[in-house]
Motif scaffolding. Sequence first.
Motif, PDB file in Angstrom:
ATOM      1  N   MET A  14      -4.842 -30.550  33.921  1.00 45.46           N
ATOM      2  CA  MET A  14      -5.512 -29.988  32.747  1.00 45.46           C
ATOM      3  C   MET A  14      -5.580 -28.459  32.910  1.00 45.46           C
ATOM      4  SD  MET A  14      -7.791 -30.545  30.101  1.00 45.46           S
ATOM      5  CE  MET A  14      -8.914 -29.458  29.276  1.00 45.46           C
ATOM      6  N   GLU A  15      -5.068 -27.736  31.946  1.00 43.05           N
ATOM      7  CA  GLU A  15      -5.109 -26.284  31.988  1.00 43.05           C
ATOM      8  C   GLU A  15      -6.491 -25.799  31.560  1.00 43.05           C
ATOM      9  OE1 GLU A  15      -2.080 -24.385  29.714  1.00 43.05           O
ATOM     10  OE2 GLU A  15      -0.447 -25.223  30.896  1.00 43.05           O
ATOM     11  N   GLN A  16      -7.005 -24.796  32.263  1.00 48.81           N
ATOM     12  CA  GLN A  16      -8.251 -24.168  31.827  1.00 48.81           C
ATOM     13  C   GLN A  16      -7.937 -23.352  30.582  1.00 48.81           C
ATOM     14  OE1 GLN A  16      -8.402 -22.214  35.612  1.00 48.81           O
ATOM     15  NE2 GLN A  16      -8.331 -20.187  34.695  1.00 48.81           N
ATOM     16  N   ASN A  17      -8.957 -23.040  29.779  1.00 54.81           N
ATOM     17  CA  ASN A  17      -8.654 -22.304  28.545  1.00 54.81           C
ATOM     18  C   ASN A  17      -9.084 -20.845  28.586  1.00 54.81           C
ATOM     19  OD1 ASN A  17     -11.410 -22.625  28.261  1.00 54.81           O
ATOM     20  ND2 ASN A  17     -11.301 -23.026  26.084  1.00 54.81           N
ATOM     21  N   LYS A  18      -9.692 -20.410  29.685  1.00 53.96           N
ATOM     22  CA  LYS A  18     -10.048 -18.999  29.843  1.00 53.96           C
ATOM     23  C   LYS A  18      -9.710 -18.571  31.270  1.00 53.96           C
ATOM     24  CE  LYS A  18     -13.989 -18.836  26.658  1.00 53.96           C
ATOM     25  NZ  LYS A  18     -13.689 -17.863  25.648  1.00 53.96           N
ATOM     26  N   VAL A  19      -9.424 -17.285  31.420  1.00 51.72           N
ATOM     27  CA  VAL A  19      -9.205 -16.735  32.751  1.00 51.72           C
ATOM     28  C   VAL A  19     -10.564 -16.684  33.463  1.00 51.72           C
ATOM     29  CG1 VAL A  19      -9.425 -14.328  32.018  1.00 51.72           C
ATOM     30  CG2 VAL A  19      -8.051 -14.866  33.990  1.00 51.72           C
ATOM     31  N   ILE A  20     -10.560 -16.941  34.773  1.00 50.86           N
ATOM     32  CA  ILE A  20     -11.799 -16.894  35.550  1.00 50.86           C
ATOM     33  C   ILE A  20     -11.806 -15.597  36.349  1.00 50.86           C
ATOM     34  CG2 ILE A  20     -13.135 -17.973  37.388  1.00 50.86           C
ATOM     35  CD1 ILE A  20     -11.983 -20.664  36.413  1.00 50.86           C
TER      36      ILE A  20
END
Length: 120
Positions: free
Chosen positions: A1-7
């Motif tokens: 699952m890809e995250q939707n924001k940069v951390i």
Amino acid sequence: MEQNKVIISVDEAKPSILRIAAFTANGIRVPAQRYDLTEYQGETFRLYMEENGDLSTCKHCDHYWLLAEADIPPKQTETIQTGEKDEKGQEKTTTVEVPLDLGGVTFRTYDLPTKEKNND
């Protein structure tokens, strides 16, 4: 699952460093990176991603995607004693730049680009 924001996070050892966690966007794996934001004091810092997955901070270029931005506080200085005395016996002082601390800066992060699904 890809995250939707940069951390993003502030480096604890050197708080002028912004750390970008590795992420995947448009099927491209972008490695973790670090940016020293000292030169951005008094300006708005923006982090962009190009279509090939490269990250950029260039203010004068067109970019594919805005990942994060923040207003970086202006340079701060403080006056400190030098430990020396002048000819009148008064303590000499000097002005020094206070190192940038990003701890109190609010960074806005934006959704990562996602691959468009072709309906062919």
